[in-house]
Design a protein around this motif. Structure first.
Motif: not given
Length: 325
Positions: A25-26, A38, A43-44
């Motif tokens: 995650y970011v 992300a 990432a999400r």
């Protein structure tokens, strides 16, 4: 990853390259910056609540603004996550101690981002000093100069030059000499920067620290070095001297009938400490996977902050202060 700004991008890239880590995650208040970072690393984007509630998240890296550090440290510790946090822990010593109490109570691993300890040249000097190459250290001289002052709105919320810039040098003092200060004297000015002086801060400063066994450290700093980012120090010992100099973009030296010249130092800290940032993230994840202690830890962060607070007081009061910390 908390923070998708300048330092967040550096840490995210380094942890994404680490074989024992995966960026999930970011989190950032700026949606576009979070989404871009992300996307770069697969990432999400998430909120702090979502990221900390996910049992698949084992660790957090805090690279957001200083005013968020204490809250995120405590929330992450209570969620059972290992923590890497950029310096400082907080600008307020009371809040920093509260973070340390939470870390101790929860038992989570916590590392503070004093990346200069991981600079290959600085580490090599430390190893040779510890091996006794120059005998007992007597004087540590640190030069720490930025190429130019930051924006005035940043200075107003930075905590001042001692907490913003010199906190790294206070950590270097403790790390290199392996001792604590018993006295601190700081002085400074803001020549040609009336707006910075009006904001209650300095552009040039000098700090003298003394340890219990009589070793001295002098730090000189400036927010304006026209020639680049100037980061070097030397240790005088009973049997010799060790120096750690600047890094340059190249080490080519040009000789002519007129002059001998070489590159000026690296432009700023992101270039100067590129290797150090990667090595500290490597230390963090290797420590977590192997169960080994992390250094510098939150106690190191608090001790550097205490020295920065004492230096600020010394400058304002115009006198040396006993600290015995």
């Amino acid at each position: 990853m908390f923070g998708a700004g300048r330092i967040g991008k550096i840490h995210a890239a380094n942890l994404a390259r680490h074989p024992k880590a995966r960026l999930r995650y970011v989190v950032d208040v700026h949606d576009a910056a979070a989404a871009e970072l992300a996307r770069t690393h697969g990432a999400r984007v998430a909120s702090a609540e979502q990221a900390l509630a996910d049992p698949a998240v084992n660790a957090v890296v805090i690279g957001s603004s200083t005013d968020t550090h204490a809250d995120l440290i405590q929330r992450s510790a209570l969620a059972g996550k290992a923590i890497f946090c950029e310096k400082p822990v907080d600008l307020d010593i009371g809040r920093a101690h509260a973070c340390a109490d939470t870390i101790a109570r929860t038992g989570v691993a916590c590392m503070i981002g004093f990346q200069r300890r991981f600079d290959p040249t600085f580490r090599a000097l430390k190893q040779r000093l510890d091996a006794g190459e120059i005998g007992a250290p007597e004087v540590l001289l640190i030069t720490s100069r930025d190429p130019g002052p930051p924006p005035l709105d940043y200075i107003a919320r930075s905590g001042g030059v001692f907490k913003d810039m010199l906190i790294h040098d206070f950590d270097i003092f403790r790390w290199i000499l392996g001792a604590e200060a018993v006295s601190v004297y700081a002085t400074g000015a803001a020549p040609e920067f009336a707006e910075i002086a009006a904001a209650g801060d300095l552009t040039t400063a000098a700090v003298t620290l003394r340890t219990r066994d009589g070793a001295l450290c002098q730090i000189n700093t400036s927010r304006r070095a026209a020639y680049g980012y100037d980061q070097r120090f030397e240790v005088l010992g009973s049997r010799g001297l060790l120096q750690a100099g600047n890094q340059r973009p190249t080490e080519v030296v040009a000789w002519s009938a007129q002059a001998i010249s070489q590159d000026t130092p690296e432009a700023f800290f992101l270039e100067r400490y590129r290797a150090a940032y990667a090595l500290e993230i490597e230390h963090f994840f290797d420590g977590l996977s192997q169960g080994t202690p992390l250094h510098p830890n939150i106690d190191d962060g608090i001790k550097a902050l205490e020295l920065a607070e004492l230096a600020t007081r010394s400058w304002r009061e115009g006198r040396a202060l006993d600290c015995s910390i």
